[in-house]
Write a protein that holds these residues in place. Structure first.
Motif, PDB file in Angstrom:
ATOM      1  N   HIS A 144       0.834  -1.200   0.000  1.00  0.00           N
ATOM      2  CA  HIS A 144       0.000   0.000   0.000  1.00  0.00           C
ATOM      3  C   HIS A 144       0.873   1.255   0.000  1.00  0.00           C
ATOM      4  CE1 HIS A 144      -3.316  -2.698   1.074  1.00  0.00           C
ATOM      5  NE2 HIS A 144      -2.471  -3.243   1.924  1.00  0.00           N
ATOM      6  N   SER A 145       0.371   2.311  -0.648  1.00  0.00           N
ATOM      7  CA  SER A 145       1.050   3.614  -0.719  1.00  0.00           C
ATOM      8  C   SER A 145       2.456   3.476  -1.274  1.00  0.00           C
ATOM      9  CB  SER A 145       1.083   4.272   0.670  1.00  0.00           C
ATOM     10  OG  SER A 145      -0.220   4.437   1.173  1.00  0.00           O
ATOM     11  N   LEU A 146       2.562   2.854  -2.446  1.00  0.00           N
ATOM     12  CA  LEU A 146       3.850   2.607  -3.081  1.00  0.00           C
ATOM     13  C   LEU A 146       4.419   3.881  -3.704  1.00  0.00           C
ATOM     14  CD1 LEU A 146       2.770  -0.705  -4.760  1.00  0.00           C
ATOM     15  CD2 LEU A 146       4.789  -0.529  -3.295  1.00  0.00           C
ATOM     16  N   THR A 147       5.733   4.022  -3.614  1.00  0.00           N
ATOM     17  CA  THR A 147       6.434   5.150  -4.227  1.00  0.00           C
ATOM     18  C   THR A 147       7.779   4.673  -4.769  1.00  0.00           C
ATOM     19  OG1 THR A 147       5.406   6.772  -2.744  1.00  0.00           O
ATOM     20  CG2 THR A 147       7.439   7.436  -3.838  1.00  0.00           C
ATOM     21  N   ASN A 213       4.742   8.772  -6.957  1.00  0.00           N
ATOM     22  CA  ASN A 213       3.747   7.997  -6.220  1.00  0.00           C
ATOM     23  C   ASN A 213       3.068   7.016  -7.174  1.00  0.00           C
ATOM     24  OD1 ASN A 213       1.288   7.115  -5.036  1.00  0.00           O
ATOM     25  ND2 ASN A 213       1.283   8.882  -3.667  1.00  0.00           N
ATOM     26  N   SER A 215       0.928   4.597  -6.170  1.00  0.00           N
ATOM     27  CA  SER A 215      -0.106   3.923  -5.386  1.00  0.00           C
ATOM     28  C   SER A 215      -1.260   3.422  -6.261  1.00  0.00           C
ATOM     29  CB  SER A 215      -0.640   4.846  -4.285  1.00  0.00           C
ATOM     30  OG  SER A 215      -1.141   6.049  -4.825  1.00  0.00           O
ATOM     31  N   ASP A 218      -0.976  -0.223  -6.139  1.00  0.00           N
ATOM     32  CA  ASP A 218      -1.077  -0.953  -4.870  1.00  0.00           C
ATOM     33  C   ASP A 218      -1.864  -2.244  -5.090  1.00  0.00           C
ATOM     34  OD1 ASP A 218       0.175   1.208  -3.767  1.00  0.00           O
ATOM     35  OD2 ASP A 218      -1.498   1.841  -2.498  1.00  0.00           O
ATOM     36  N   VAL A 250       6.933   1.713   0.777  1.00  0.00           N
ATOM     37  CA  VAL A 250       5.539   1.765   1.201  1.00  0.00           C
ATOM     38  C   VAL A 250       5.448   2.711   2.385  1.00  0.00           C
ATOM     39  CG1 VAL A 250       4.946  -0.548   0.386  1.00  0.00           C
ATOM     40  CG2 VAL A 250       5.856  -0.260   2.700  1.00  0.00           C
ATOM     41  N   GLU A 251       4.287   3.287   2.581  1.00  0.00           N
ATOM     42  CA  GLU A 251       4.101   4.171   3.721  1.00  0.00           C
ATOM     43  C   GLU A 251       4.197   3.374   5.024  1.00  0.00           C
ATOM     44  OE1 GLU A 251       0.704   7.213   5.544  1.00  0.00           O
ATOM     45  OE2 GLU A 251       0.647   6.624   3.427  1.00  0.00           O
TER      46      GLU A 251
END
Length: 449
Positions: A144-147, A213, A215, A218, A250-251
């Protein structure tokens, strides 16, 4: 004295303080604000100022600078390209993308370490180049929240030659450009069109940071692959484009822990002798942990399960030693992991290590490794005999898992003697780690002061 000072990141909210010390005419002084700022997400301007009553010259009261605010993240994948192996990265054309140490007239060093991926390592790129370097394909299931993050340096013909990033979700059959100029999902993402394409073009002047980003991908159902794609026209050549320290993150989650190293056993254990396993565990999450289940197995056998209890702050590490012992089978493939409830990120839970070698060549051909004196005081010596020249990383970390010494050494074939200055370290028990992509050894050391 008693000078009002302040700062702001949005020119709406101001934090004020007072510099109470005396400053003589012409002098300067370092001042630290009593209250920390909370950086906004993205690029922002930090403005600091004085507000001295009776100061008739306001033109020199204020100073501002650009900064990048980012949410805390955990690394899912990272490659700094220091190994001899390409690690699944593939150049579409060896004459366009190369892996190694850059030595051009402008791009002549890596961002970190010594190696990069670059269009050329020793000379300018060619005219009419059109090829990319491909990353491995990544499984983003349950992420989740991939960058994407990387450092790069480009020196190209502005507006004519350059590069961009592409992605594929169908095994490389179709490649699409990732983002566009001024894309809000990107940081420092493309600066101009080159040959009609969104590009990094012209001169970055030095290593610069970019991120994007992703995401949108995700938990994506198929593997996702990326490509740094370079192109040039029929005239004008420069150093090109170099990439270093590529990451996918990821976050940071609330609950996330994992085993990041198996520190013991540190050498082969004779068959039939007891084996005690010690691991280095890290709290990757935002919450302080008080209880973490862990387990390990040897050669795919039954797992030994135990639970650590205590207090582990976010970002902190510790060494945990399993109380239960196993019986050595000789060659050992050890797997250790955390099994923390509600930990959504499984990719950083597990660590694996091989102790011994089925071929009988002990520790990857290094015969022997001698560390002395024991105990040590201000200097620690390491004797190594290497089957070939290689680059080794040597680390020392304390019993909490904190790294207190880290350095790379370029060693020669045959006998090597390495001296470590440990005078600044406090008395106590430490772990010494010697490793590269082929070899990994850990030894306990004791320092006396």
């Amino acid at each position: 004295s008693n000078i009002p000072v302040g700062n702001t990141t949005d020119q709406l909210t101001y934090h004020t303080d007072t510099l109470s010390a005396t400053i003589n005419p012409g002098d300067s002084m370092l001042f630290t604000f009593s209250q920390n700022i909370i950086p906004p997400n993205g690029i922002y301007t930090l403005e600091v100022f004085t507000a001295l009553p009776g100061d008739g010259y306001i033109f020199n009261d204020t100073l501002s600078a650009l900064y990048l605010g980012e949410k805390e993240f955990v690394i899912f994948y990272k490659d700094n390209f220091e190994g001899d192996d390409d690690n699944g990265w593939v150049s579409e054309h060896a004459g366009v993308w190369q892996h190694g140490k850059p030595s051009m007239n402008i791009i002549n060093h890596a961002y970190s370490g010594t190696k990069v991926w670059a269009t050329r390592l020793y000379s300018n790129y060619t005219n009419n180049a059109n090829a990319g370097v491909l990353t491995p394909a990544f499984d983003f299931n349950d992420l989740h929240s991939l960058t994407i993050r990387f450092w790069h340096w480009y020196e190209t013909e502005y507006g004519a030659d350059g590069g961009n990033m592409k992605y594929s979700v169908d095994g490389g059959n179709v490649w699409l450009t990732l983002g566009y100029i001024t894309d809000p999902l990107g940081v420092n993402w493309y600066n101009h069109l080159a040959n009609g394409k969104y590009s990094f073009t012209g001169s970055s002047g030095a290593w610069s940071y970019s991120s994007y980003n992703i995401s949108a991908y995700d938990d994506y159902p198929t593997p996702v692959q990326f490509k740094f794609d370079f192109f040039s026209n029929y005239s004008g050549v420069f150093n090109g484009w170099a990439i270093d320290d590529f990451m996918i993150t990821v976050e940071k989650d609330s609950i996330d822990a994992g085993v990041i190293d198996i520190v013991m056993p540190n050498s082969p254990v004779p068959v039939g002798n007891p084996v005690q396993v010690s691991v280095k565990m890290k709290n990757f999450g935002k919450q302080t942990l008080s209880s973490v289940p862990l387990k390990y197995s040897i050669n795919g056998g039954i797992f030994v399960n135990e639970t650590w209890t205590g207090s582990l702050m976010p970002g902190a590490t510790l060494i945990y030693t399993f109380t239960a012992t196993s019986i050595s089978p000789g060659h050992m493939d050890i797997t250790a992991m955390t099994t923390l409830p509600n930990d959504r990120y499984a990719f950083n839970d597990t660590c694996k290590v091989t102790i011994g070698n089925p071929s009988g060549i002990e520790q990857g051909g290094i015969i022997p490794v001698n560390v002395y004196p024991v105990p040590a005081e201000d200097k620690l010596w390491i004797d190594l005999i290497l089957p070939s020249a290689m680059r080794m990383q040597i680390k020392i970390f304390d019993i909490t898992g904190k790294t207190v010494f880290e350095k790379y050494f370029d060693l020669e074939q045959g006998e090597n003697k390495v001296m470590l200055d440990v005078n600044a370290l406090e008395q106590g028990l430490y772990y010494l780690l010697i490793e590269n992509e082929h070899v990994r050894m850990t030894k306990k050391i004791t320092l006396l002061k």
